[in-house]
Design a protein around this motif. Structure first.
Motif, PDB file in Angstrom:
ATOM      1  N   GLN A 123       0.325-102.976  41.234  1.00 52.08           N
ATOM      2  CA  GLN A 123       1.170-104.031  41.796  1.00 52.08           C
ATOM      3  C   GLN A 123       2.261-104.451  40.814  1.00 52.08           C
ATOM      4  OE1 GLN A 123      -2.508-106.431  42.628  1.00 52.08           O
ATOM      5  NE2 GLN A 123      -1.374-106.975  44.478  1.00 52.08           N
ATOM      6  N   VAL A 124       1.885-104.554  39.536  1.00 50.87           N
ATOM      7  CA  VAL A 124       2.854-104.937  38.505  1.00 50.87           C
ATOM      8  C   VAL A 124       3.979-103.905  38.438  1.00 50.87           C
ATOM      9  CG1 VAL A 124       3.200-105.355  36.037  1.00 50.87           C
ATOM     10  CG2 VAL A 124       1.131-106.194  37.158  1.00 50.87           C
ATOM     11  N   LEU A 125       3.612-102.634  38.460  1.00 48.87           N
ATOM     12  CA  LEU A 125       4.601-101.565  38.387  1.00 48.87           C
ATOM     13  C   LEU A 125       5.498-101.532  39.619  1.00 48.87           C
ATOM     14  CD1 LEU A 125       2.407 -98.673  36.927  1.00 48.87           C
ATOM     15  CD2 LEU A 125       4.353 -99.755  35.810  1.00 48.87           C
ATOM     16  N   GLU A 126       4.890-101.673  40.793  1.00 42.69           N
ATOM     17  CA  GLU A 126       5.660-101.604  42.033  1.00 42.69           C
ATOM     18  C   GLU A 126       6.684-102.723  42.126  1.00 42.69           C
ATOM     19  OE1 GLU A 126       2.805-101.582  45.165  1.00 42.69           O
ATOM     20  OE2 GLU A 126       2.279 -99.467  44.902  1.00 42.69           O
ATOM     21  N   GLU A 127       6.299-103.949  41.760  1.00 43.60           N
ATOM     22  CA  GLU A 127       7.234-105.067  41.840  1.00 43.60           C
ATOM     23  C   GLU A 127       8.322-104.958  40.782  1.00 43.60           C
ATOM     24  OE1 GLU A 127       6.052-108.992  42.616  1.00 43.60           O
ATOM     25  OE2 GLU A 127       4.256-108.428  43.756  1.00 43.60           O
ATOM     26  N   LEU A 128       7.968-104.377  39.637  1.00 41.43           N
ATOM     27  CA  LEU A 128       8.970-104.151  38.599  1.00 41.43           C
ATOM     28  C   LEU A 128      10.049-103.186  39.115  1.00 41.43           C
ATOM     29  CD1 LEU A 128      10.076-104.248  35.705  1.00 41.43           C
ATOM     30  CD2 LEU A 128       8.451-102.441  35.115  1.00 41.43           C
ATOM     31  N   GLU A 129       9.619-102.098  39.744  1.00 32.49           N
ATOM     32  CA  GLU A 129      10.565-101.105  40.243  1.00 32.49           C
ATOM     33  C   GLU A 129      11.421-101.664  41.381  1.00 32.49           C
ATOM     34  OE1 GLU A 129       8.392 -97.606  41.231  1.00 32.49           O
ATOM     35  OE2 GLU A 129       7.973 -97.087  39.152  1.00 32.49           O
ATOM     36  N   LYS A 130      10.820-102.484  42.263  1.00 26.44           N
ATOM     37  CA  LYS A 130      11.560-103.060  43.385  1.00 26.44           C
ATOM     38  C   LYS A 130      12.642-104.036  42.919  1.00 26.44           C
ATOM     39  CE  LYS A 130       7.833-102.747  46.812  1.00 26.44           C
ATOM     40  NZ  LYS A 130       6.874-103.525  47.636  1.00 26.44           N
ATOM     41  N   SER A 131      12.396-104.698  41.803  1.00 27.47           N
ATOM     42  CA  SER A 131      13.341-105.718  41.322  1.00 27.47           C
ATOM     43  C   SER A 131      14.552-105.112  40.618  1.00 27.47           C
ATOM     44  CB  SER A 131      12.631-106.676  40.363  1.00 27.47           C
ATOM     45  OG  SER A 131      12.262-106.020  39.160  1.00 27.47           O
ATOM     46  N   MET A 132      14.513-103.802  40.357  1.00 25.80           N
ATOM     47  CA  MET A 132      15.602-103.151  39.622  1.00 25.80           C
ATOM     48  C   MET A 132      16.361-102.208  40.541  1.00 25.80           C
ATOM     49  SD  MET A 132      13.757-102.402  35.957  1.00 25.80           S
ATOM     50  CE  MET A 132      15.342-102.085  35.181  1.00 25.80           C
ATOM     51  N   ASP A 133      17.627-102.496  40.786  1.00 28.26           N
ATOM     52  CA  ASP A 133      18.432-101.656  41.678  1.00 28.26           C
ATOM     53  C   ASP A 133      19.293-100.649  40.925  1.00 28.26           C
ATOM     54  OD1 ASP A 133      20.169-103.421  40.540  1.00 28.26           O
ATOM     55  OD2 ASP A 133      20.574-104.530  42.391  1.00 28.26           O
ATOM     56  N   ASP A 134      19.371-100.779  39.601  1.00 24.34           N
ATOM     57  CA  ASP A 134      20.138 -99.852  38.777  1.00 24.34           C
ATOM     58  C   ASP A 134      19.198 -98.741  38.307  1.00 24.34           C
ATOM     59  OD1 ASP A 134      21.407 -98.492  36.634  1.00 24.34           O
ATOM     60  OD2 ASP A 134      22.690-100.224  36.278  1.00 24.34           O
ATOM     61  N   LYS A 135      19.368 -97.534  38.864  1.00 28.19           N
ATOM     62  CA  LYS A 135      18.451 -96.432  38.548  1.00 28.19           C
ATOM     63  C   LYS A 135      18.505 -96.017  37.085  1.00 28.19           C
ATOM     64  CE  LYS A 135      18.385 -94.419  43.202  1.00 28.19           C
ATOM     65  NZ  LYS A 135      18.625 -93.203  44.031  1.00 28.19           N
ATOM     66  N   VAL A 136      19.701 -96.036  36.518  1.00 34.00           N
ATOM     67  CA  VAL A 136      19.846 -95.663  35.109  1.00 34.00           C
ATOM     68  C   VAL A 136      19.111 -96.663  34.221  1.00 34.00           C
ATOM     69  CG1 VAL A 136      21.460 -95.319  33.197  1.00 34.00           C
ATOM     70  CG2 VAL A 136      22.038 -94.509  35.497  1.00 34.00           C
ATOM     71  N   GLU A 137      19.318 -97.965  34.506  1.00 30.65           N
ATOM     72  CA  GLU A 137      18.656 -99.019  33.740  1.00 30.65           C
ATOM     73  C   GLU A 137      17.140 -98.963  33.930  1.00 30.65           C
ATOM     74  OE1 GLU A 137      18.641-102.191  31.049  1.00 30.65           O
ATOM     75  OE2 GLU A 137      20.283-100.886  31.698  1.00 30.65           O
ATOM     76  N   LYS A 138      16.725 -98.653  35.153  1.00 26.68           N
ATOM     77  CA  LYS A 138      15.291 -98.560  35.451  1.00 26.68           C
ATOM     78  C   LYS A 138      14.639 -97.437  34.637  1.00 26.68           C
ATOM     79  CE  LYS A 138      14.031 -98.639  39.765  1.00 26.68           C
ATOM     80  NZ  LYS A 138      13.736 -98.213  41.161  1.00 26.68           N
ATOM     81  N   THR A 139      15.292 -96.284  34.618  1.00 26.11           N
ATOM     82  CA  THR A 139      14.763 -95.144  33.864  1.00 26.11           C
ATOM     83  C   THR A 139      14.688 -95.466  32.378  1.00 26.11           C
ATOM     84  OG1 THR A 139      15.659 -93.569  35.463  1.00 26.11           O
ATOM     85  CG2 THR A 139      15.095 -92.715  33.291  1.00 26.11           C
ATOM     86  N   LYS A 140      15.739 -96.105  31.863  1.00 28.45           N
ATOM     87  CA  LYS A 140      15.777 -96.473  30.456  1.00 28.45           C
ATOM     88  C   LYS A 140      14.630 -97.427  30.116  1.00 28.45           C
ATOM     89  CE  LYS A 140      18.732 -98.814  27.073  1.00 28.45           C
ATOM     90  NZ  LYS A 140      20.037 -99.517  26.866  1.00 28.45           N
TER      91      LYS A 140
END
Length: 229
Positions: free
Chosen positions: A47-64
């Motif tokens: 759940q922690v991981l899923e909500e973290l990914e949903k809150s980030m719309d910048d794919k480059v920033e998310k990957t970093k």
């Protein structure tokens, strides 16, 4: 994950996490606002991981972020307690090593907390009145733990059955008569009439010793998993 290579066993999550949060402060403010917006609750790792990914719309920033130190800490989080505006994390950065931190979602400040403090926060989710009661019943199992051997090496994790079989069989070999209380204790462990540890037919120390030796042989005959759980 690459960050795990730079996160040493001597590193502290409480000391490393503030800088990791500052590196993605804007994204983390959004993420923690999302975490606490649903009120108090207990979150598992997924759940922690899923909500973290949903809150980030910048794919480059998310990957970093996910490939960095903060991503490693989040991946190592086993569960999290949400008590707005705070969120407490139970993190296992290395096998057998646990750390607990509390993050303020308003300013992303991080404080290291003890296991007891984390459990108190966890109790507040389910029963605030009971958790705040200084006279509430607490049971300390430490007295039962003093004579029990402990696995101290991370490589031993996953080999507890083998270790315990060796320990018990060695103790039985030392002095079989002194192990009668252990036999009685194991026989007494039951739930709704069902034996939990040993069969009722194992009613003598010699039978217990034989059963342990056979169990030890079976365990040693299993394929080696390299200490993995």
């Amino acid at each position: 994950m690459a960050a795990s290579l730079s996160f040493k066993r001597s590193d502290s999550v409480a000391e490393s996490m503030p800088e990791a949060l500052r590196q993605s402060r804007y994204q983390m403010k959004r993420c923690f606002a999302s975490y606490v917006s649903k009120g108090k609750r207990l979150m598992k790792n997924q759940q922690v991981l899923e909500e973290l990914e949903k809150s980030m719309d910048d794919k480059v920033e998310k990957t970093k972020l996910m490939e960095g130190l903060l991503g490693y800490i989040i991946f190592s989080t086993q569960e999290a307690v949400v008590l707005p505006p705070f969120m407490a994390f139970a993190v296992r950065p290395h096998p057998g090593i646990w750390e607990y931190v509390k993050v303020n979602s308003n300013d992303l400040s991080v404080d290291g907390i003890t296991a007891a403090e984390y459990l108190k926060l966890k109790e507040l989710i389910f029963d605030e009145k009971w958790a705040m009661d200084d006279n509430a019943l607490e049971v300390d199992f430490g007295a039962f733990d003093q004579s029990t051997p402990h696995l101290t090496l991370p490589s031993s994790i996953g080999n507890g059955t083998q270790f315990l079989a060796r320990f018990l069989s060695s103790k039985l070999n030392e002095n079989s008569e002194s192990m009668k209380p252990l036999l009685d204790y194991l026989l007494a462990l039951n739930y709704r009439g069902e034996n939990l540890m040993i069969n009722s037919t194992i009613n003598t120390v010699n039978k217990l010793q034989t059963a342990l030796l056979l169990g030890k042989a079976d365990v040693l005959g299993l394929p080696d998993t390299g200490g993995q759980v």
